[in-house]
Design a protein around this motif. Structure first.
Motif, short mmCIF file in Angstrom:
data_model
loop_
_atom_site.label_atom_id
_atom_site.label_comp_id
_atom_site.label_asym_id
_atom_site.label_seq_id
_atom_site.Cartn_x
_atom_site.Cartn_y
_atom_site.Cartn_z
N SER A 197 -2.96 -5.74 12.52
CA SER A 197 -3.50 -6.81 11.69
C SER A 197 -5.00 -6.60 11.47
O SER A 197 -5.74 -6.32 12.42
CB SER A 197 -3.28 -8.17 12.36
N GLY A 198 -5.42 -6.73 10.22
CA GLY A 198 -6.82 -6.55 9.89
C GLY A 198 -7.12 -5.22 9.24
O GLY A 198 -8.19 -5.04 8.64
N ALA A 199 -6.18 -4.26 9.34
CA ALA A 199 -6.39 -2.95 8.71
C ALA A 199 -6.11 -3.04 7.21
O ALA A 199 -5.26 -3.81 6.76
CB ALA A 199 -5.47 -1.91 9.33
N LEU A 200 -6.83 -2.24 6.43
CA LEU A 200 -6.61 -2.19 4.99
C LEU A 200 -5.27 -1.55 4.66
O LEU A 200 -4.60 -1.94 3.69
CB LEU A 200 -7.72 -1.38 4.31
N ALA A 201 -4.89 -0.55 5.45
CA ALA A 201 -3.64 0.16 5.22
C ALA A 201 -3.25 0.88 6.50
O ALA A 201 -4.10 1.19 7.33
CB ALA A 201 -3.78 1.17 4.07
N VAL A 202 -1.94 1.13 6.63
CA VAL A 202 -1.41 1.86 7.79
C VAL A 202 -0.55 3.01 7.27
O VAL A 202 0.37 2.80 6.48
CB VAL A 202 -0.57 0.95 8.69
N PHE A 203 -0.87 4.23 7.72
CA PHE A 203 -0.13 5.42 7.30
C PHE A 203 0.43 6.13 8.53
O PHE A 203 -0.13 6.03 9.62
CB PHE A 203 -1.05 6.39 6.55
N PRO A 204 1.52 6.89 8.36
CA PRO A 204 2.04 7.67 9.50
C PRO A 204 1.08 8.79 9.89
O PRO A 204 1.02 9.18 11.06
CB PRO A 204 3.37 8.22 8.98
N ASP A 205 0.36 9.32 8.92
CA ASP A 205 -0.71 10.29 9.14
C ASP A 205 -1.52 10.34 7.85
O ASP A 205 -1.28 9.57 6.92
CB ASP A 205 -0.17 11.68 9.53
N LEU A 206 -2.51 11.24 7.80
CA LEU A 206 -3.38 11.30 6.62
C LEU A 206 -3.09 12.51 5.74
O LEU A 206 -3.92 12.89 4.91
CB LEU A 206 -4.84 11.31 7.08
N ALA A 207 -1.92 13.09 5.90
CA ALA A 207 -1.57 14.29 5.15
C ALA A 207 -1.63 14.08 3.64
O ALA A 207 -1.99 14.98 2.89
CB ALA A 207 -0.18 14.79 5.56
N LYS A 208 -1.26 12.87 3.19
CA LYS A 208 -1.24 12.59 1.76
C LYS A 208 -2.30 11.57 1.35
O LYS A 208 -2.23 10.99 0.27
CB LYS A 208 0.15 12.09 1.35
N VAL A 209 -3.28 11.38 2.23
CA VAL A 209 -4.36 10.42 1.95
C VAL A 209 -5.64 11.20 1.69
O VAL A 209 -6.18 11.86 2.58
CB VAL A 209 -4.57 9.46 3.14
N ASP A 210 -6.13 11.14 0.45
CA ASP A 210 -7.35 11.88 0.12
C ASP A 210 -8.54 10.92 0.05
O ASP A 210 -8.41 9.71 0.22
CB ASP A 210 -7.19 12.66 -1.19
N LEU A 211 -9.71 11.48 -0.20
CA LEU A 211 -10.93 10.68 -0.23
C LEU A 211 -10.88 9.62 -1.33
O LEU A 211 -11.33 8.48 -1.13
CB LEU A 211 -12.15 11.58 -0.43
N GLU A 212 -10.31 9.96 -2.47
CA GLU A 212 -10.23 8.99 -3.56
C GLU A 212 -9.38 7.79 -3.16
O GLU A 212 -9.69 6.65 -3.50
CB GLU A 212 -9.64 9.66 -4.81
N ARG A 213 -8.31 8.04 -2.41
CA ARG A 213 -7.46 6.93 -1.94
C ARG A 213 -8.26 6.04 -0.99
O ARG A 213 -8.16 4.80 -1.06
CB ARG A 213 -6.24 7.51 -1.22
N LEU A 214 -9.04 6.63 -0.12
CA LEU A 214 -9.85 5.84 0.81
C LEU A 214 -10.91 5.03 0.06
O LEU A 214 -11.16 3.88 0.39
CB LEU A 214 -10.52 6.75 1.84
N ARG A 215 -11.51 5.64 -0.94
CA ARG A 215 -12.49 4.90 -1.75
C ARG A 215 -11.85 3.71 -2.44
O ARG A 215 -12.43 2.62 -2.51
CB ARG A 215 -13.11 5.85 -2.79
N HIS A 216 -10.65 3.90 -2.95
CA HIS A 216 -9.94 2.81 -3.63
C HIS A 216 -9.63 1.68 -2.64
O HIS A 216 -9.80 0.50 -2.98
CB HIS A 216 -8.64 3.34 -4.24
N LEU A 217 -9.21 2.02 -1.45
CA LEU A 217 -8.91 1.01 -0.44
C LEU A 217 -10.17 0.25 -0.02
O LEU A 217 -10.12 -0.95 0.29
CB LEU A 217 -8.27 1.66 0.79
N HIS A 218 -11.29 0.94 -0.01
CA HIS A 218 -12.55 0.36 0.47
C HIS A 218 -13.16 -0.61 -0.53
O HIS A 218 -13.99 -1.44 -0.16
CB HIS A 218 -13.53 1.50 0.79
N ARG A 219 -12.80 -0.54 -1.78
CA ARG A 219 -13.43 -1.38 -2.81
C ARG A 219 -13.20 -2.86 -2.55
O ARG A 219 -12.14 -3.25 -2.11
CB ARG A 219 -12.88 -1.01 -4.19
#
Length: 219
Positions: A197-219
Protein backbone atom coordinates in the motif's frame (compact mmCIF):
# COMPACT_ATOMS: atom_id res chain seq x y z
CA UNK A 1 6.89 17.09 -11.49
CA UNK A 2 10.19 16.42 -13.20
CA UNK A 3 11.96 13.22 -12.25
CA UNK A 4 15.52 14.10 -11.26
CA UNK A 5 16.76 11.04 -9.37
CA UNK A 6 16.20 7.32 -8.92
CA UNK A 7 16.95 5.91 -5.47
CA UNK A 8 17.46 2.16 -5.30
CA UNK A 9 17.15 -0.28 -2.46
CA UNK A 10 19.69 -3.12 -2.74
CA UNK A 11 18.64 -6.50 -1.31
CA UNK A 12 15.77 -7.87 -3.37
CA UNK A 13 15.68 -4.79 -5.62
CA UNK A 14 19.02 -4.50 -7.38
CA UNK A 15 19.62 -8.23 -6.97
CA UNK A 16 17.80 -11.29 -5.66
CA UNK A 17 20.09 -11.55 -2.65
CA UNK A 18 17.97 -12.81 0.21
CA UNK A 19 18.45 -16.54 -0.33
CA UNK A 20 22.21 -15.95 -0.42
CA UNK A 21 21.91 -13.95 2.81
CA UNK A 22 19.88 -16.74 4.43
CA UNK A 23 22.45 -19.36 3.46
CA UNK A 24 25.26 -17.14 4.73
CA UNK A 25 23.48 -16.73 8.07
CA UNK A 26 23.02 -20.50 8.33
CA UNK A 27 26.70 -21.16 7.65
CA UNK A 28 27.74 -18.52 10.20
CA UNK A 29 25.48 -20.09 12.83
CA UNK A 30 26.89 -23.57 12.16
CA UNK A 31 30.48 -22.34 12.32
CA UNK A 32 29.71 -20.73 15.69
CA UNK A 33 28.38 -24.04 16.99
CA UNK A 34 24.78 -22.85 17.15
CA UNK A 35 21.85 -25.11 16.30
CA UNK A 36 19.85 -22.19 14.91
CA UNK A 37 17.78 -22.96 11.84
CA UNK A 38 16.29 -20.31 9.56
CA UNK A 39 14.20 -22.18 6.97
CA UNK A 40 12.62 -20.08 4.18
CA UNK A 41 9.23 -19.75 5.91
CA UNK A 42 10.81 -18.38 9.08
CA UNK A 43 13.24 -16.19 7.15
CA UNK A 44 10.36 -14.53 5.32
CA UNK A 45 8.96 -13.52 8.73
CA UNK A 46 12.36 -12.34 9.93
CA UNK A 47 12.69 -10.13 6.86
CA UNK A 48 9.92 -7.96 8.30
CA UNK A 49 12.76 -6.73 10.55
CA UNK A 50 15.25 -4.58 8.63
CA UNK A 51 18.96 -5.08 9.26
CA UNK A 52 20.95 -8.27 9.81
CA UNK A 53 21.93 -7.57 13.42
CA UNK A 54 18.37 -6.60 14.21
CA UNK A 55 17.15 -9.83 12.60
CA UNK A 56 19.41 -11.93 14.83
CA UNK A 57 18.05 -10.16 17.90
CA UNK A 58 14.48 -10.66 16.71
CA UNK A 59 15.22 -14.39 16.56
CA UNK A 60 17.02 -14.50 19.93
CA UNK A 61 16.47 -11.38 22.07
CA UNK A 62 18.87 -12.80 24.68
CA UNK A 63 21.85 -12.95 22.31
CA UNK A 64 24.73 -10.88 23.64
CA UNK A 65 25.97 -7.84 21.68
CA UNK A 66 29.30 -9.63 21.23
CA UNK A 67 27.65 -12.72 19.75
CA UNK A 68 25.43 -10.67 17.46
CA UNK A 69 28.41 -8.67 16.19
CA UNK A 70 30.53 -11.78 15.63
CA UNK A 71 27.77 -13.64 13.81
CA UNK A 72 26.96 -10.69 11.59
CA UNK A 73 30.63 -10.10 10.79
CA UNK A 74 31.15 -13.74 9.80
CA UNK A 75 27.90 -13.82 7.84
CA UNK A 76 29.04 -10.75 5.88
CA UNK A 77 32.36 -12.44 5.07
CA UNK A 78 30.55 -15.53 3.80
CA UNK A 79 28.04 -13.50 1.80
CA UNK A 80 30.61 -11.26 0.11
CA UNK A 81 32.54 -14.38 -0.85
CA UNK A 82 29.40 -15.78 -2.46
CA UNK A 83 28.91 -12.55 -4.41
CA UNK A 84 32.55 -12.53 -5.52
CA UNK A 85 32.11 -16.06 -6.88
CA UNK A 86 29.31 -14.85 -9.16
CA UNK A 87 26.44 -16.51 -7.31
CA UNK A 88 24.42 -13.27 -7.03
CA UNK A 89 23.46 -11.34 -10.17
CA UNK A 90 21.58 -8.10 -10.85
CA UNK A 91 17.86 -8.62 -11.40
CA UNK A 92 16.29 -8.45 -14.88
CA UNK A 93 16.05 -4.92 -16.25
CA UNK A 94 18.24 -3.27 -13.62
CA UNK A 95 21.39 -2.68 -15.65
CA UNK A 96 19.41 -1.50 -18.67
CA UNK A 97 17.29 0.87 -16.56
CA UNK A 98 20.37 2.35 -14.91
CA UNK A 99 21.98 2.87 -18.33
CA UNK A 100 18.86 4.69 -19.55
CA UNK A 101 18.86 6.92 -16.48
CA UNK A 102 22.54 7.79 -16.84
CA UNK A 103 22.10 8.63 -20.50
CA UNK A 104 19.14 10.88 -19.64
CA UNK A 105 21.03 12.69 -16.89
CA UNK A 106 18.91 11.22 -14.10
CA UNK A 107 20.89 11.13 -10.86
CA UNK A 108 21.29 7.79 -9.07
CA UNK A 109 21.53 6.87 -5.41
CA UNK A 110 21.23 3.91 -3.07
CA UNK A 111 19.27 3.84 0.19
CA UNK A 112 19.78 0.49 1.90
CA UNK A 113 19.85 -1.02 5.36
CA UNK A 114 22.43 -3.60 4.31
CA UNK A 115 26.13 -3.12 5.07
CA UNK A 116 28.45 -1.13 2.83
CA UNK A 117 30.59 -4.25 2.39
CA UNK A 118 27.59 -6.06 0.90
CA UNK A 119 26.81 -3.20 -1.46
CA UNK A 120 30.40 -2.85 -2.65
CA UNK A 121 30.69 -6.61 -3.14
CA UNK A 122 27.55 -6.67 -5.28
CA UNK A 123 28.24 -3.59 -7.38
CA UNK A 124 32.02 -3.62 -7.74
CA UNK A 125 33.05 -0.97 -10.28
CA UNK A 126 29.37 -0.18 -10.81
CA UNK A 127 29.39 1.63 -7.46
CA UNK A 128 30.67 4.69 -9.33
CA UNK A 129 27.34 4.92 -11.14
CA UNK A 130 25.72 6.13 -7.90
CA UNK A 131 26.20 9.67 -6.65
CA UNK A 132 25.21 8.74 -3.09
CA UNK A 133 25.37 5.33 -1.41
CA UNK A 134 23.75 5.30 2.04
CA UNK A 135 23.95 1.99 3.91
CA UNK A 136 23.18 0.42 7.25
CA UNK A 137 26.24 1.99 8.88
CA UNK A 138 24.95 5.44 7.94
CA UNK A 139 21.45 5.13 9.41
CA UNK A 140 20.98 3.78 12.92
CA UNK A 141 17.22 3.61 12.47
CA UNK A 142 16.30 1.00 9.89
CA UNK A 143 13.42 0.93 7.43
CA UNK A 144 10.47 1.53 7.79
CA UNK A 145 12.03 4.54 9.49
CA UNK A 146 12.82 7.07 6.72
CA UNK A 147 16.24 8.04 8.12
CA UNK A 148 18.27 6.51 5.28
CA UNK A 149 16.08 8.24 2.68
CA UNK A 150 16.37 11.59 4.44
CA UNK A 151 20.13 11.12 4.44
CA UNK A 152 20.16 10.53 0.67
CA UNK A 153 17.92 13.53 -0.01
CA UNK A 154 20.11 15.78 2.13
CA UNK A 155 23.28 14.65 0.38
CA UNK A 156 21.73 15.12 -3.06
CA UNK A 157 20.12 18.43 -2.17
CA UNK A 158 16.77 17.31 -3.59
CA UNK A 159 13.21 17.31 -2.26
CA UNK A 160 11.44 13.97 -2.11
CA UNK A 161 8.97 14.91 -4.84
CA UNK A 162 11.81 15.11 -7.39
CA UNK A 163 12.81 11.49 -6.76
CA UNK A 164 11.47 8.00 -7.29
CA UNK A 165 12.40 5.08 -5.04
CA UNK A 166 12.64 1.50 -6.25
CA UNK A 167 11.95 -1.04 -3.53
CA UNK A 168 10.92 -4.65 -3.02
CA UNK A 169 9.52 -4.62 0.52
CA UNK A 170 6.66 -3.12 2.50
CA UNK A 171 9.17 -1.63 4.96
CA UNK A 172 10.96 0.03 2.06
CA UNK A 173 7.72 1.48 0.71
CA UNK A 174 6.82 2.88 4.12
CA UNK A 175 10.29 4.38 4.57
CA UNK A 176 10.31 6.11 1.19
CA UNK A 177 6.77 7.42 1.52
CA UNK A 178 7.56 8.78 5.00
CA UNK A 179 10.37 10.78 3.36
CA UNK A 180 7.96 12.16 0.76
CA UNK A 181 9.24 9.96 -2.07
CA UNK A 182 7.02 8.04 -4.49
CA UNK A 183 7.81 4.34 -4.83
CA UNK A 184 7.70 1.64 -7.48
CA UNK A 185 7.98 -1.96 -6.27
CA UNK A 186 9.55 -4.97 -7.96
CA UNK A 187 8.50 -7.99 -5.92
CA UNK A 188 11.26 -10.36 -4.84
CA UNK A 189 11.43 -14.00 -3.81
CA UNK A 190 10.60 -13.28 -0.18
CA UNK A 191 8.20 -10.34 -0.64
CA UNK A 192 5.86 -11.47 -3.43
CA UNK A 193 2.26 -11.01 -2.35
CA UNK A 194 3.02 -8.61 0.52
CA UNK A 195 0.95 -5.48 1.14
CA UNK A 196 2.58 -2.65 -0.81
CA UNK A 197 0.00 0.00 0.00
CA UNK A 198 1.28 3.42 -0.98
CA UNK A 199 3.33 2.28 -3.97
CA UNK A 200 2.62 3.80 -7.39
CA UNK A 201 2.91 0.40 -9.05
CA UNK A 202 3.98 -3.17 -8.29
CA UNK A 203 5.82 -5.31 -10.87
CA UNK A 204 7.20 -8.86 -10.71
CA UNK A 205 10.51 -7.39 -11.90
CA UNK A 206 11.74 -4.46 -13.99
CA UNK A 207 12.49 -6.41 -17.16
CA UNK A 208 9.74 -4.58 -19.08
CA UNK A 209 9.83 -1.31 -17.14
CA UNK A 210 11.84 1.43 -18.86
CA UNK A 211 12.70 4.97 -17.80
CA UNK A 212 9.79 6.44 -19.75
CA UNK A 213 7.37 4.20 -17.83
CA UNK A 214 8.85 5.38 -14.54
CA UNK A 215 8.58 9.00 -15.61
CA UNK A 216 4.93 8.47 -16.51
CA UNK A 217 4.22 6.89 -13.11
CA UNK A 218 6.00 9.73 -11.32
CA UNK A 219 3.92 12.52 -12.89
Amino acid sequence: MTLKALIFDVDGTLAETEEAHRNAFMRAFAQAGLNWNWPPKLYRKLLKVSGGRERILAFDPDASPELVAALHRRKTEIYTGMVASGRVMLRPGIERLIAEAREAGIRLAIASTTSRANVVALLGHRSEWFEVIACGEDAARKKPDPQVYHLVLNKMGLPGEDCLALEDSANGVRAARAAGIDVVVSESLYTAGDDFSGALAVFPDLAKVDLERLRHLHR
